[in-house]
Design an enzyme around this catalytic site. Structure first.
Site, PDB file in Angstrom:
ATOM      1  N   ILE A 376       0.825  -1.199   0.000  1.00  0.00           N
ATOM      2  CA  ILE A 376       0.000   0.000   0.000  1.00  0.00           C
ATOM      3  C   ILE A 376       0.859   1.248   0.000  1.00  0.00           C
ATOM      4  O   ILE A 376       0.546   2.240  -0.671  1.00  0.00           O
ATOM      5  CB  ILE A 376      -0.956  -0.008   1.215  1.00  0.00           C
ATOM      6  CG1 ILE A 376      -2.053  -1.055   1.041  1.00  0.00           C
ATOM      7  CG2 ILE A 376      -1.615   1.354   1.397  1.00  0.00           C
ATOM      8  CD1 ILE A 376      -1.732  -2.411   1.593  1.00  0.00           C
ATOM      9  N   ASP A 377       1.966   1.228   0.730  1.00  0.00           N
ATOM     10  CA  ASP A 377       2.829   2.406   0.838  1.00  0.00           C
ATOM     11  C   ASP A 377       3.414   2.786  -0.521  1.00  0.00           C
ATOM     12  O   ASP A 377       3.336   3.939  -0.950  1.00  0.00           O
ATOM     13  CB  ASP A 377       3.945   2.115   1.837  1.00  0.00           C
ATOM     14  CG  ASP A 377       4.292   3.320   2.693  1.00  0.00           C
ATOM     15  OD1 ASP A 377       3.550   4.315   2.652  1.00  0.00           O
ATOM     16  OD2 ASP A 377       5.291   3.264   3.430  1.00  0.00           O
ATOM     17  N   ASP A 378       4.023   1.809  -1.199  1.00  0.00           N
ATOM     18  CA  ASP A 378       4.570   2.098  -2.528  1.00  0.00           C
ATOM     19  C   ASP A 378       3.472   2.534  -3.485  1.00  0.00           C
ATOM     20  O   ASP A 378       3.649   3.475  -4.271  1.00  0.00           O
ATOM     21  CB  ASP A 378       5.275   0.857  -3.089  1.00  0.00           C
ATOM     22  CG  ASP A 378       6.718   0.775  -2.634  1.00  0.00           C
ATOM     23  OD1 ASP A 378       7.578   1.350  -3.305  1.00  0.00           O
ATOM     24  OD2 ASP A 378       6.977   0.146  -1.602  1.00  0.00           O
TER      25      ASP A 378
END
Length: 632
Positions: A376-378
């Site tokens: 999710i972060d990337d």
């Protein structure tokens, strides 16, 4: 505007220009950026032990790795897990074993100092489970004295507690092969022993209380099962574990793009009967070569192993930094990077689909090859970058950003936050297992990832979407009592707070909101006297270190990005900007020996080489842009 301020602006503009040019010089011809991820010497020690176990250890590689390990030893004879950190017992034991493998003698002065610390700290008996697994492979620890790790775990359905999907993705990929290794119990003796590192004291108990006692009983029961001649599911479990491992091997030959599951999967497949010339084994071992850094050192070449590589993360942050620097979305470097990012989109389902079946794929991973585990972060940061590109210059960017947005929305956890890899990976029962004494083993929502998701959704015009509002509520609920936010993937409260404040502002919260004013007060209150910000990684285990540490370029930039989103005219902003400009090297980069990235809070940390460049460039670029707008 004063003459002095104009002079400062000229200095800032010069710093931005130099940093931008330096960043572009580092871009690969294919369009990506990738800085080194430096960790600690356990990566190198375990690589040597793996190759020794497989009988493929090259003497030149052994000598080069040993030079690196020796170079990282401190004056007191110990090794730490991060620059300037406290001595770590297990890391020092593994480094000592690797140097013994390289021919260093126990009575050599540097090993004598290491041994003195090891014994005084409790010896092998007090080392972590993972260290004792490595020692057991060579007969230096008894398999009987390790926690039971049955492969039948892989047969449990997803709804049963302690099934493999209760573990974080990095943990499940490591635990499954470990159960194979621990079941088959191989022993291949070293040409020496490590008896000098023992104290003879009994191994301490794992935890206290009712839950720890219950799992202690479970461990004893499982060990009785191990000694039973009748284990009806054992053969099927081992076969299924081998299939599970092979199903998750990536195109680069590895598993998850990270060292722990990679090396244990190699061991497991080898012990399950795959020869070294088997295609899966060849790809796995050759793939490790791409994670090696070789460079000249004192006395000859040094060789170290990266625990992971971060091209997607580095590239999307670099695109954002370049756009913050001059806003030119048709710049050749930006267009090439955006085009490369489009090719990295993952359009196939992975383990995340166990909790979110039927959701269309559309995310990005951290690494070159990790199709099974987009995160999710990337994805949030890639979408933020793609959203700023010219669709005519990078065709397909808008569609990819839409798919990424939909995937992030679908991966929101039930409590309103976002985790790194999975939704609702929050069952804490696995943390109580006796062999979970190192690193995070579940993946609950965190403030930094949730903030990046909220910021992305807000910039995509979805600030009022119910998912965004739930994410905001999660962030407000999880603010620390002192006004900061915990940083799961970066050090630490400076990182968390630096991520959350811009996200809340982008989502529409006014700067006067109580949560924002308390966060700003916390940041200003923790600014160093030199104008920068820093936070020692010991803040993960010792609250007295919260927001305290040597000023670093990356952490100073994180604080500035938060303050710039709220009140760019604060004196603290001017002081931070001056610190960044003054700390810049002539070539446009910055030095940063400190580790400011986090793998496992309290246990494993990372020095991201690109952080010291991309975040300062973003902060200084935004400062110039805001100042220019204010002057018109």
């Amino acid at each position: 505007m004063t003459t002095q301020h104009r002079s400062d602006l000229a200095d800032v503009a010069g710093a931005v220009k130099r940093a931008r040019e330096h960043l572009i010089e580092r871009q690969s011809p294919a369009g990506w950026w990738k800085g080194e991820l430096r960790t600690n010497v356990t990566m190198d020690a375990e690589d040597l032990l793996l190759r020794q176990f497989l009988d493929i250890l090259n003497p030149d590689d052994l000598a080069a790795a040993a030079r690196w390990i020796r170079s990282q030893q401190r004056d007191d004879g110990t090794w730490a897990n991060f620059h300037g950190g406290p001595a770590d017992l297990s890391t020092t034991i593994e480094a000592y074993a690797a140097l013994r493998l390289a021919g260093d003698r126990p009575d050599d002065e540097h090993l004598a100092r290491a041994r003195e610390y090891i014994v005084s700290a409790g010896g092998i008996e007090k080392s972590r489970v993972f260290t004792r697994i490595w020692l057991a492979l060579f007969g230096e620890w008894s398999w009987d004295d390790l926690p039971a790790m049955p492969p039948e775990l892989v047969l449990l359905p997803a709804w049963v507690p302690l099934n493999v999907y209760d573990w974080a993705c990095w943990a499940r990929q490591t635990v499954v092969p470990i159960t194979v290794v621990a079941t088959l119990r191989p022993v291949r003796p070293l040409p020496f022993t490590l008896d000098e590192l023992r104290t003879g004291a009994p191994r301490p108990r794992n935890g206290h209380g009712l839950v720890a006692s219950a799992f202690g009983l479970l461990d004893r029961g499982l060990k009785l099962y191990e000694r039973s001649p009748v284990k009806p599911a054992r053969a099927r479990a081992l076969r299924r574990a081998g299939e599970w491992i092979l199903d998750r091997q990536e195109a680069d030959g590895g598993w998850g793009g990270i060292q722990p599951p990679w090396v244990y999967s190699i061991l497991a497949l080898h012990l399950l009967g795959r020869p070294l010339d088997d295609p899966a084994m060849v790809a796995a071992i050759e793939g490790l070569e791409g994670f090696l850094v070789r460079e000249p050192g004192d006395g000859g070449e040094v060789r170290r192993l990266e625990a992971c590589q971060s091209p997607v993360w580095d590239t999307c942050l670099a695109v954002t930094a370049l756009l913050d620097a001059d806003g030119n979305d048709r710049d050749d470097a930006v267009v090439r990077a955006g085009t490369w990012l489009l090719d990295e989109e993952i359009r196939v389902p992975g383990d995340w689909a166990v909790k979110r079946p039927g959701v269309a794929a559309g995310g990005w991973a951290f690494e070159f090859a990790n199709d099974g585990y987009p995160d999710i972060d990337d994805t949030a940061e890639v979408v933020l970058a793609l959203d700023r590109l010219d669709e005519n210059a990078v065709p397909g960017a808008a569609d990819a950003a839409r798919r990424g947005t939909e995937w992030v929305l679908a991966l929101q956890s039930a409590d309103g936050g976002w985790a790194a890899f999975d939704a609702d990976n929050t069952r804490r029962l696995v943390e109580k297992l006796p062999f979970c004494d190192f690193g995070a083993v579940i993946d609950p929502p965190s403030a930094d990832v949730t903030a990046h998701a909220v910021e992305m959704l807000a910039h995509r015009g979805l600030a009022d979407h119910p998912a965004t509002r739930r994410g905001i509520a999660w962030l407000l609920h999880n603010q620390e009592s002192d006004g900061s936010w915990f940083g799961r993937w970066g050090a630490n409260y400076v990182y968390g707070t630096g991520a959350v404040v811009p996200a809340l502002v982008a989502a529409g919260l006014p700067p006067s909101h109580d949560a924002i004013t308390r966060a700003v007060d916390w940041l200003v209150g923790h600014q160093n006297g030199d104008g920068g910000w820093g936070e020692d990684l010991r803040s993960y285990t010792d609250d007295s270190w919260r927001g305290r540490g040597t000023s670093t370029p990356s952490q100073t930039a994180w604080a500035l990005l938060a303050l710039l989103s709220v009140d760019p005219d604060r004196a603290a902003v001017e002081q931070g900007v001056r610190w960044l400009v003054g700390a810049q090297r002539a070539d446009g980069g910055w030095d940063e020996d400190e580790f400011t990235g986090t793998g496992f809070p309290g246990d494993f940390y990372i020095n991201y080489e690109m952080y010291r460049l991309v975040f300062p460039l973003s902060a200084l670029g935004r400062y110039l842009s805001i100042t220019a707008r204010g002057a018109t």
